[in-house]
Design a protein around this motif. Sequence first.
Motif, PDB file in Angstrom:
ATOM      1  N   THR A  36       5.318   0.893 -12.613  1.00  0.00           N
ATOM      2  CA  THR A  36       4.634   1.662 -11.573  1.00  0.00           C
ATOM      3  C   THR A  36       5.504   1.678 -10.326  1.00  0.00           C
ATOM      4  N   VAL A  37       5.861   2.869  -9.857  1.00  0.00           N
ATOM      5  CA  VAL A  37       6.650   2.994  -8.633  1.00  0.00           C
ATOM      6  C   VAL A  37       5.725   3.388  -7.486  1.00  0.00           C
ATOM      7  N   LEU A  38       5.832   2.644  -6.377  1.00  0.00           N
ATOM      8  CA  LEU A  38       5.007   2.871  -5.196  1.00  0.00           C
ATOM      9  C   LEU A  38       5.884   3.288  -4.025  1.00  0.00           C
ATOM     10  N   GLN A  39       5.396   4.248  -3.261  1.00  0.00           N
ATOM     11  CA  GLN A  39       6.107   4.676  -2.050  1.00  0.00           C
ATOM     12  C   GLN A  39       5.323   4.237  -0.826  1.00  0.00           C
ATOM     13  N   HIS A  40       5.944   3.373  -0.026  1.00  0.00           N
ATOM     14  CA  HIS A  40       5.337   2.890   1.210  1.00  0.00           C
ATOM     15  C   HIS A  40       5.356   4.002   2.246  1.00  0.00           C
ATOM     16  N   LYS A  41       4.502   3.900   3.240  1.00  0.00           N
ATOM     17  CA  LYS A  41       4.472   4.939   4.273  1.00  0.00           C
ATOM     18  C   LYS A  41       5.756   4.994   5.080  1.00  0.00           C
ATOM     19  N   ASN A  42       6.561   3.919   5.023  1.00  0.00           N
ATOM     20  CA  ASN A  42       7.850   3.932   5.721  1.00  0.00           C
ATOM     21  C   ASN A  42       8.943   4.588   4.880  1.00  0.00           C
ATOM     22  N   GLY A  43       8.566   5.067   3.685  1.00  0.00           N
ATOM     23  CA  GLY A  43       9.509   5.753   2.819  1.00  0.00           C
ATOM     24  C   GLY A  43      10.156   4.884   1.766  1.00  0.00           C
ATOM     25  N   GLN A  44      10.037   3.571   1.894  1.00  0.00           N
ATOM     26  CA  GLN A  44      10.639   2.665   0.930  1.00  0.00           C
ATOM     27  C   GLN A  44       9.905   2.727  -0.412  1.00  0.00           C
TER      28      GLN A  44
ATOM     29  N   GLY B 247       0.839  -1.177   0.000  1.00  0.00           N
ATOM     30  CA  GLY B 247       0.000   0.000   0.000  1.00  0.00           C
ATOM     31  C   GLY B 247       0.881   1.235   0.000  1.00  0.00           C
ATOM     32  N   GLY B 248       0.350   2.359  -0.465  1.00  0.00           N
ATOM     33  CA  GLY B 248       1.137   3.585  -0.480  1.00  0.00           C
ATOM     34  C   GLY B 248       0.685   4.532  -1.565  1.00  0.00           C
ATOM     35  N   LYS B 249       1.622   5.296  -2.086  1.00  0.00           N
ATOM     36  CA  LYS B 249       1.321   6.313  -3.082  1.00  0.00           C
ATOM     37  C   LYS B 249       2.008   5.986  -4.399  1.00  0.00           C
ATOM     38  N   VAL B 250       1.262   6.137  -5.495  1.00  0.00           N
ATOM     39  CA  VAL B 250       1.840   5.965  -6.827  1.00  0.00           C
ATOM     40  C   VAL B 250       2.599   7.252  -7.172  1.00  0.00           C
ATOM     41  N   ILE B 251       3.911   7.140  -7.331  1.00  0.00           N
ATOM     42  CA  ILE B 251       4.694   8.343  -7.607  1.00  0.00           C
ATOM     43  C   ILE B 251       5.269   8.340  -9.032  1.00  0.00           C
ATOM     44  N   TYR B 252       5.080   7.241  -9.753  1.00  0.00           N
ATOM     45  CA  TYR B 252       5.589   7.165 -11.126  1.00  0.00           C
ATOM     46  C   TYR B 252       4.829   6.081 -11.863  1.00  0.00           C
ATOM     47  N   ARG B 253       4.491   6.376 -13.109  1.00  0.00           N
ATOM     48  CA  ARG B 253       3.796   5.398 -13.964  1.00  0.00           C
ATOM     49  C   ARG B 253       4.182   5.681 -15.400  1.00  0.00           C
TER      50      ARG B 253
END
Length: 219
Positions: free
Chosen positions: A143-151, A113-119
């Motif tokens: 698709t690049v995803l950013q986890h809430k832990n920053g990974q 889960g997290g934020k889509v920052i690149y597609r």
Amino acid sequence: MKIHKEGSASIGIAIGIYVLLNLLSFYFFYGISPLISWSILLLITVPLGLVIYFFRIPFRDHTGSDEWVIAPCDGRVVAIEEVECDEYFEGRRVQVSIFMSVLNVHVNRYPIGGKVIYRKYHPGKYLFAWHPKSSTENERYSTVLQHKNGQLILAKQIAGALAKRIVNYSEEGMEVKQNEELGFIKFGSRMDVLLPLGTEVLVKLGDKPKGGVTPIAKW
């Protein structure tokens, strides 16, 4: 089990062909030999069943954890290796590759889960999906995803020799949940997940993870 929405057109066309062939068969051959018509019906029922089966979505209890990266698809693990990144990231990453045969469930899911920052969509070749060069030369969506832990992780949908359409539902800036649908690849394909170095991989070559269920890595 239910049928995925991406199968509507393909299944509709398959049913239309199925009905037409059977009408022609019974019109031309039934009077000569009913056995011929019934044999044709049974013969073409098999590919129709396979088309419907391909677009299935089985009912599953999905696995969820902020500590785990969950398999984004069904299939077989064909690569676990450090690779030099050719997109978005610089340096090396751990790549876990899962090959999907035409008999696997082809729904693709967000591994975290997290934020889509690149597609980004990449046109390309249609090498067999198990080929190592398919990761960089085949048609694909990244698709690049950013986890809430920053990974950050990169999930790559890759077309295979038979796959002629990749569907990707993500948009940059979207907040997504683990195991929600990322997209769908039609008729044979592969997914790569690129993880930060040091990530603990929980699967091995030859394993057959289930999408949305099997943890493949741990932070």
